[in-house]
Design a protein around this motif. Structure first.
Motif, PDB file in Angstrom:
ATOM      1  N   ASP A  50     -11.799  43.787 -37.158  1.00  0.00           N
ATOM      2  CA  ASP A  50     -11.152  42.481 -37.061  1.00  0.00           C
ATOM      3  C   ASP A  50     -10.317  43.062 -38.372  1.00  0.00           C
ATOM      4  OD1 ASP A  50     -12.422  40.863 -35.065  1.00  0.00           O
ATOM      5  OD2 ASP A  50     -14.175  41.409 -36.567  1.00  0.00           O
ATOM      6  N   TRP A  51      -8.874  42.318 -38.343  1.00  0.00           N
ATOM      7  CA  TRP A  51      -7.564  43.029 -39.075  1.00  0.00           C
ATOM      8  C   TRP A  51      -7.489  41.523 -39.282  1.00  0.00           C
ATOM      9  CZ3 TRP A  51      -7.056  48.023 -40.183  1.00  0.00           C
ATOM     10  CH2 TRP A  51      -7.707  48.904 -39.846  1.00  0.00           C
ATOM     11  N   LEU A  52      -6.992  42.162 -41.593  1.00  0.00           N
ATOM     12  CA  LEU A  52      -6.312  40.779 -41.347  1.00  0.00           C
ATOM     13  C   LEU A  52      -4.664  41.862 -41.570  1.00  0.00           C
ATOM     14  CD1 LEU A  52      -5.343  38.343 -43.286  1.00  0.00           C
ATOM     15  CD2 LEU A  52      -5.981  39.502 -45.626  1.00  0.00           C
ATOM     16  N   LEU A  53      -3.145  40.706 -41.451  1.00  0.00           N
ATOM     17  CA  LEU A  53      -1.964  41.254 -41.329  1.00  0.00           C
ATOM     18  C   LEU A  53      -1.585  40.166 -42.031  1.00  0.00           C
ATOM     19  CD1 LEU A  53       0.383  42.744 -39.196  1.00  0.00           C
ATOM     20  CD2 LEU A  53       0.201  40.164 -37.826  1.00  0.00           C
ATOM     21  N   ILE A  54      -0.831  40.928 -42.603  1.00  0.00           N
ATOM     22  CA  ILE A  54      -0.310  41.092 -44.437  1.00  0.00           C
ATOM     23  C   ILE A  54       1.189  40.945 -44.074  1.00  0.00           C
ATOM     24  CG2 ILE A  54       0.116  41.046 -47.190  1.00  0.00           C
ATOM     25  CD1 ILE A  54      -2.531  42.125 -46.759  1.00  0.00           C
ATOM     26  N   ASN A  55       2.160  39.900 -44.038  1.00  0.00           N
ATOM     27  CA  ASN A  55       3.227  40.087 -43.706  1.00  0.00           C
ATOM     28  C   ASN A  55       3.338  40.297 -41.722  1.00  0.00           C
ATOM     29  OD1 ASN A  55       4.021  38.759 -46.225  1.00  0.00           O
ATOM     30  ND2 ASN A  55       4.579  41.027 -46.612  1.00  0.00           N
ATOM     31  N   ALA A  56       4.286  39.233 -41.378  1.00  0.00           N
ATOM     32  CA  ALA A  56       4.394  39.787 -39.553  1.00  0.00           C
ATOM     33  C   ALA A  56       5.807  39.838 -39.847  1.00  0.00           C
ATOM     34  CB  ALA A  56       4.568  38.525 -39.070  1.00  0.00           C
ATOM     35  N   LEU A  70      -5.383  47.731 -33.567  1.00  0.00           N
ATOM     36  CA  LEU A  70      -5.238  46.172 -33.296  1.00  0.00           C
ATOM     37  C   LEU A  70      -5.440  45.879 -31.947  1.00  0.00           C
ATOM     38  CD1 LEU A  70      -1.962  45.611 -35.282  1.00  0.00           C
ATOM     39  CD2 LEU A  70      -4.229  45.301 -36.195  1.00  0.00           C
ATOM     40  N   GLN A  71      -5.975  46.963 -30.830  1.00  0.00           N
ATOM     41  CA  GLN A  71      -6.031  46.089 -29.938  1.00  0.00           C
ATOM     42  C   GLN A  71      -7.429  47.152 -29.116  1.00  0.00           C
ATOM     43  OE1 GLN A  71      -6.721  44.781 -27.203  1.00  0.00           O
ATOM     44  NE2 GLN A  71      -4.383  43.352 -27.432  1.00  0.00           N
ATOM     45  N   PRO A  72      -8.424  46.367 -29.551  1.00  0.00           N
ATOM     46  CA  PRO A  72      -9.964  47.012 -29.410  1.00  0.00           C
ATOM     47  C   PRO A  72     -10.334  46.101 -27.996  1.00  0.00           C
ATOM     48  CG  PRO A  72      -9.890  44.563 -30.835  1.00  0.00           C
ATOM     49  CD  PRO A  72      -8.738  45.172 -31.189  1.00  0.00           C
ATOM     50  N   GLU A  73      -9.482  46.286 -27.261  1.00  0.00           N
ATOM     51  CA  GLU A  73      -9.805  45.457 -25.958  1.00  0.00           C
ATOM     52  C   GLU A  73     -11.033  44.955 -25.723  1.00  0.00           C
ATOM     53  OE1 GLU A  73      -8.691  49.584 -23.641  1.00  0.00           O
ATOM     54  OE2 GLU A  73      -8.528  50.292 -25.239  1.00  0.00           O
ATOM     55  N   ARG A  74     -11.436  43.800 -25.875  1.00  0.00           N
ATOM     56  CA  ARG A  74     -13.058  43.644 -25.779  1.00  0.00           C
ATOM     57  C   ARG A  74     -12.266  42.474 -24.639  1.00  0.00           C
ATOM     58  NH1 ARG A  74     -12.761  41.840 -32.154  1.00  0.00           N
ATOM     59  NH2 ARG A  74     -10.697  41.473 -31.777  1.00  0.00           N
ATOM     60  N   ALA A  83      -6.732  36.941 -38.339  1.00  0.00           N
ATOM     61  CA  ALA A  83      -5.377  36.285 -39.508  1.00  0.00           C
ATOM     62  C   ALA A  83      -3.989  36.609 -39.908  1.00  0.00           C
ATOM     63  CB  ALA A  83      -6.633  35.609 -40.800  1.00  0.00           C
ATOM     64  N   VAL A  84      -3.349  35.978 -40.180  1.00  0.00           N
ATOM     65  CA  VAL A  84      -2.768  36.622 -41.154  1.00  0.00           C
ATOM     66  C   VAL A  84      -1.968  36.248 -42.356  1.00  0.00           C
ATOM     67  CG1 VAL A  84       0.165  36.785 -41.162  1.00  0.00           C
ATOM     68  CG2 VAL A  84      -1.338  36.602 -38.704  1.00  0.00           C
ATOM     69  N   LEU A  85      -1.630  37.210 -43.378  1.00  0.00           N
ATOM     70  CA  LEU A  85      -1.490  36.011 -44.490  1.00  0.00           C
ATOM     71  C   LEU A  85      -0.141  36.103 -45.066  1.00  0.00           C
ATOM     72  CD1 LEU A  85      -4.081  36.537 -47.984  1.00  0.00           C
ATOM     73  CD2 LEU A  85      -1.450  36.813 -47.740  1.00  0.00           C
ATOM     74  N   GLY A 155     -14.598  37.591 -40.756  1.00  0.00           N
ATOM     75  CA  GLY A 155     -14.391  38.912 -40.064  1.00  0.00           C
ATOM     76  C   GLY A 155     -14.411  39.511 -41.033  1.00  0.00           C
ATOM     77  N   LEU A 156     -13.772  39.544 -42.243  1.00  0.00           N
ATOM     78  CA  LEU A 156     -13.672  40.413 -43.902  1.00  0.00           C
ATOM     79  C   LEU A 156     -14.757  40.218 -44.634  1.00  0.00           C
ATOM     80  CD1 LEU A 156     -10.435  40.264 -41.596  1.00  0.00           C
ATOM     81  CD2 LEU A 156     -10.125  41.760 -43.986  1.00  0.00           C
ATOM     82  N   ALA A 157     -15.955  39.895 -44.236  1.00  0.00           N
ATOM     83  CA  ALA A 157     -17.518  39.099 -45.207  1.00  0.00           C
ATOM     84  C   ALA A 157     -16.779  40.264 -47.170  1.00  0.00           C
ATOM     85  CB  ALA A 157     -18.738  39.958 -44.727  1.00  0.00           C
ATOM     86  N   ASN A 158     -17.040  41.359 -46.388  1.00  0.00           N
ATOM     87  CA  ASN A 158     -17.046  42.213 -47.962  1.00  0.00           C
ATOM     88  C   ASN A 158     -15.529  42.426 -48.623  1.00  0.00           C
ATOM     89  OD1 ASN A 158     -19.589  42.503 -48.157  1.00  0.00           O
ATOM     90  ND2 ASN A 158     -20.180  43.741 -46.471  1.00  0.00           N
TER      91      ASN A 158
END
Length: 308
Positions: A50-56, A70-74, A83-85, A155-158
């Motif tokens: 699970d990844w936070l994208l910072i700027n798109a 970025l493509q875990p194929e689940r 998410a995006v920040l 998804g980024l608990a810590n």
């Protein structure tokens, strides 16, 4: 906490499509030793899925293709982007949102100032409402460290994020371009709460205010503005009539520049990002690149990984 540099260049990338400065011309002809770079963005994860994208960035599709994480194929349709920040509403940081329109509603974290620009000045949010849609999560930037509000991403608990207000201007298209608002541009202090290690991230940094110096001093790694080498770089090359300060960036060289600022931080990892195509540090054999190496300052490149 793992950080991947998806893109390390300033707006326009490197080489820039319409530029024939010594760097862009040199990399096309193979006469300088340099790496091509896409426009700046990073991704942050705790678990590697699970990844936070910072700027798109406008280059987001190429960046995703170059980053298997970025493509875990689940599932038949899936993405590792949870998410995006957004740190500002500049075109080179927001237009990639349009490329993510085929997915689920995007959790989008940004300041009210940036959200206003996305809703009115350049209504990306309204356009996306006809596709995946976005869910806005307001971000409150602060001017001091202490009991500040933290951003927590599912998804980024810590991983805990503090948004810091930076002096800057809104984009040229913004209704408040000439009336700066709190939150037009932010820096981020990103902490791995399980280890206590921190990253300070600010690709657009024009002034080192006291709260920014405190954040940089508390970080184990600083990933900061490396746009221009000198104050008059764009003017001297005939690329613009604006100085580095006019553009909201602190140059690397000279009194009070980024090299001097980073030297004062002592022992920690120091990396420059958001490198403009005109900056001589892109030529790995340049005198300027050698200066950075003597100061133990790295230059970010696409695909660089940072573990904290």
């Amino acid at each position: 906490m793992k950080v991947i540099v998806l893109g390390s260049a300033a707006g326009g990338g490197f080489p820039q499509w319409n530029c024939n400065c010594p760097n862009c011309n040199g990399i096309r002809k193979g006469t300088i030793q340099a790496r091509a770079r896409t426009q700046s963005s990073i991704a942050v994860s705790e678990n590697g899925d699970d990844w936070l994208l910072i700027n798109a960035s406008p280059d987001i599709l190429a960046q995703i293709r170059a980053t298997p994480e970025l493509q875990p194929e689940r599932g038949i349709r899936d993405t590792g982007i949870c998410a995006v920040l957004l740190m500002d509403a500049q075109i080179d940081h927001i237009t990639g949102l349009l490329m993510l329109r085929e997915g689920k509603p995007l959790p989008l974290y940004c300041t009210p100032s940036v959200w206003d620009d996305l809703s009115n000045g350049m209504p990306v949010a309204k356009v996306l409402s006809h596709y995946c849609g976005v869910t806005w999560h307001p971000v409150t930037p602060v001017k001091a460290l202490g009991n500040e509000p933290r951003i927590q991403i599912p998804g980024l608990a810590n991983i805990s994020i503090t948004a810091l207000d930076l002096k800057s201007k809104a984009p040229p298209y913004s209704p408040h371009r000439d009336n700066p608002q709190v939150g037009d541009n932010i820096g981020l202090l990103i902490e791995n709460t399980s280890t206590g290690r921190k990253l300070f991230y600010a690709p657009g940094l024009g002034q080192i205010e006291p709260h920014i110096n405190s954040a940089m001093s508390s970080a184990d790694c600083v990933l900061v503005d490396g746009t221009l080498w000198t104050q008059d770089e764009m003017i001297r090359l005939g690329l613009s009539k604006k100085t580095s300060a006019d553009m909201g960036h602190l140059p690397q060289s000279g009194p009070g520049g980024m090299i001097e600022t980073l030297d004062a931080l002592g022992a920690r990892r120091k990396i420059l990002i958001h490198i403009n195509n005109s900056n001589p540090i892109l030529d790995e054999n340049s005198n300027e690149a050698a200066v950075l190496r003597r100061h133990d300052i790295e230059v970010a490149f696409d695909g660089m990984e940072i573990t904290l």
